[in-house]
Design a protein around this motif. Sequence first.
Motif, short mmCIF file in Angstrom:
data_model
loop_
_atom_site.label_atom_id
_atom_site.label_comp_id
_atom_site.label_asym_id
_atom_site.label_seq_id
_atom_site.Cartn_x
_atom_site.Cartn_y
_atom_site.Cartn_z
N ARG A 1 0.82 -1.21 0.00
CA ARG A 1 0.00 0.00 0.00
C ARG A 1 0.85 1.26 0.00
O ARG A 1 0.51 2.24 -0.64
N GLU B 1 3.92 2.96 -3.78
CA GLU B 1 3.67 4.33 -4.22
C GLU B 1 4.81 5.27 -3.87
O GLU B 1 4.98 6.30 -4.51
N THR C 1 -12.78 4.82 3.04
CA THR C 1 -12.12 3.65 2.45
C THR C 1 -12.31 2.43 3.33
O THR C 1 -12.56 1.32 2.84
N GLN D 1 -9.64 -6.35 -2.52
CA GLN D 1 -8.50 -5.85 -3.29
C GLN D 1 -8.95 -5.35 -4.66
O GLN D 1 -8.42 -4.37 -5.17
N THR E 1 -11.29 -1.88 -3.85
CA THR E 1 -10.66 -0.72 -3.24
C THR E 1 -9.15 -0.81 -3.42
O THR E 1 -8.65 -1.77 -4.00
N ASP E 2 -8.42 0.18 -2.89
CA ASP E 2 -6.97 0.11 -3.01
C ASP E 2 -6.35 -0.55 -1.78
O ASP E 2 -5.18 -0.38 -1.50
#
Lengths: 413, 386
Positions: free
Chosen positions: A217, A221, B57, B337, B340-341
């Motif tokens: 996660r 990035e 989220t 998964q 969403t992120d």
Amino acid sequence: MSTVDAVVAPLISAEQRKQARSVGFTLVVLGIVAAFVLGNRPGDAGFKLVDSYIFVIPAQPFARILALVLIALGAAQLLKGFGKWTNVVLSIAAATFVISFLAWAASGGSFSFTGMLQDTVTRSVPIILGAIAGILCERSGIINIAIEGQLLGSAFAGAVVGSLFGPWAGILGAIAMGVGLSAILAVFSIRYRVDQVIVGFAINFFALGLTSFLAARVLTEHPDYNILSPLRPIALPLLSDIPVIGVVLFTQTLFAYFAYLAVAIATWSLYHTKWGLRTRAIGEYPKAAGTLGVDVIKLRYRNVLIAGAVAGVGGAWWPIGMVGRFDQNITNGRGFIALAAVIFGRWHPVGALSAALVFGLAEAIQLKMSNLDTGIPSEFLLMAPYLVTLVVVAGFVGRSRGPKAAGQPYDAQ
Amino acid sequence: MKIVVTLRKIAERIARTSSFRLTLLAVLSAMVVGAFIIIFSDINKLQNGDILGAIKTVGSAYWALVVGSFGSLRAISATINSATPLILCGVSVAVAFKAGLFNIGATGQMLAGGMAALWVGFAMDGPGFVQVPLAVLAGALGGAAYGAIPGILKARTGAHEVITTIMLNNMAGFLVLWLLKTNLYQREDRTDPISKLVTAPGHLPRLFGFMNDRPDLVAHAGFVVALLAVIVYSWFLNRSTTGFEFRAFGMNADAAQYAGMHTKRLTVMAMMFAGAFAGLAGSAEVLGTYGYASQNFAGNIGYDAIAIALLGRSTPLGTLFAALLFGALQAGGRQMQANTDVPIDLIVMLRALIVMFIAAPLLIKAIWRIKVEPTSLGQAFRGQGS
């Protein structure tokens, strides 16, 4: 003569006799393997020791002579026995066998033997540190199955903190993570009296889940959180000038020197200090220690936290001592190998060190084997170290007994 | 006399409800911790000060978790499919725990069983009602044979099963890799390690096969095998002599020995049974889920199974429900998964937290300020040193 036998015989237990027999059989089997497998490739093998000197071993004759010697030694062991020299004979035989194996694999070419031994030490570092962490916990009566999780968690912390604030901060971050995960183990098993195996496994999964989650996660990035330049090996003055040994033992990163120190300090303090006596006491019979005024709970907390710090350094080895980054599940079961080293080494730091070196050697040979063509499926060579461990554990280590109170919560009343 | 019985029944019911409530609270606590981790790892939103977005989220991730595991027939089928090998491996670890042994080797036994089942699966060509049972049986036997190794080593030499099973796992991985490159197993037109396909009649039938228009319902009859395994395990543990001996041996090895039980034989048998269940899991994966074998078809299931057996306290029903919970999380996690992120790795963490919280009723009691009967999990096994 017969009266002496009658007096001596009962001193050797059936188990010891069985072990002596299996040593003999192993020697004979090794001899046969040496004769028929290692003796089938002609050609010389060059073992590069230092830059200017290559030690040449003719693979075939070496294997054949070794085979005869091994079979003779095995026969002697079966017929008469080497008594207290058994382990020495076996160690020398095993080492010679490994050399013959390497000569067989490298016949017709040469490879850096010293480099391989250096790799051995390098790769056993996290296993040594993990095993010391395990020993510190288990000697004080807390089963530590969570070594894998502690290594993995601190590898992650080391990578992130190290990338942001430099390698030294990274090591501190890794130690903090190791201590933190150890604190979970300590609080759950000492205060909440949860089964230590359950917490240990839960910590392993928690660390795997947390680090993979954050890696996927956050780190994907922000790749700048996950890149650092690992510490370089430091050649210790004078010591590193000794041929071969200097490169193998004393041209290593700080992590290896820390591992040597950890083994030395752990051994000395476990057996020669008040702390060590108390630690061993609360691992064997905490009630007695408690009655004599040892604060069992406090000492257990302290030892588990120290173990976490040691494991933390071991975890930092991956990002800061080796690869310079964190990858998902980067420890890949090394914590379980460390656990095996604890049991293999019979809960003694030096024993665990030797076990860890065996696993390290196995990894180093695997690295070398990948670019040698031996005609044997590489999978079998890769399998060999595990098979050797299996044989050694079954044949010579046998029934190992851990600290008696390990796994039991302590009740002050 | 009657009053005593009634009182005991009431007491039992209270104990049961509190253990149910405990599980619920443990799951809830794990979700709360998970929510915090989701929020705090959402660096981009937090940097923009979008705290509400980060919290949203969490909501959509957890909703996807529920929908993906139970929200539709397809989701239920996915849950069943994920739970099948987990149930079987969970029983494998549990039966060893009951005999005081720590079976870390379910992975290796699963690989051995799977390869044995696979061979029957592609070498034979129907009829299905002969081939499938034969293949499943081969899986159980393969697993049992591989499980017998650490059992025999422990019984004969005292070699610790924690070491031997870890070593055998690693060896099984390489053995499978090698086998997949031999002419016997490798698919004809391939150079990478991948096996031949199981013949069409050799597949485990799909549970929802009667619904012709729904090929997405992947659950297969391996689930039935798993349920049967739980029943067999339950019967074995509570009704058979050997099962009694297992439990006696697991609780106190010395006492079992003094009582005249053949502890060495029990050790070998326990590991063989454990291996057989894990081998069934391997055959279910190969014959049902994949239809072939690749290098790592056992995945992490053997290790997850340890958590499952611990969570289910090694009882038949407990292990079953724990495996179903883990399977649901797995299926829901995939949906999460996708929607969403939030990466699926979250569920590995959730599982660990659930195990931890359930293992520590005193902690739950402290957090939620409630009265919970101290139904501790008890000691899982005798400990490493014995």
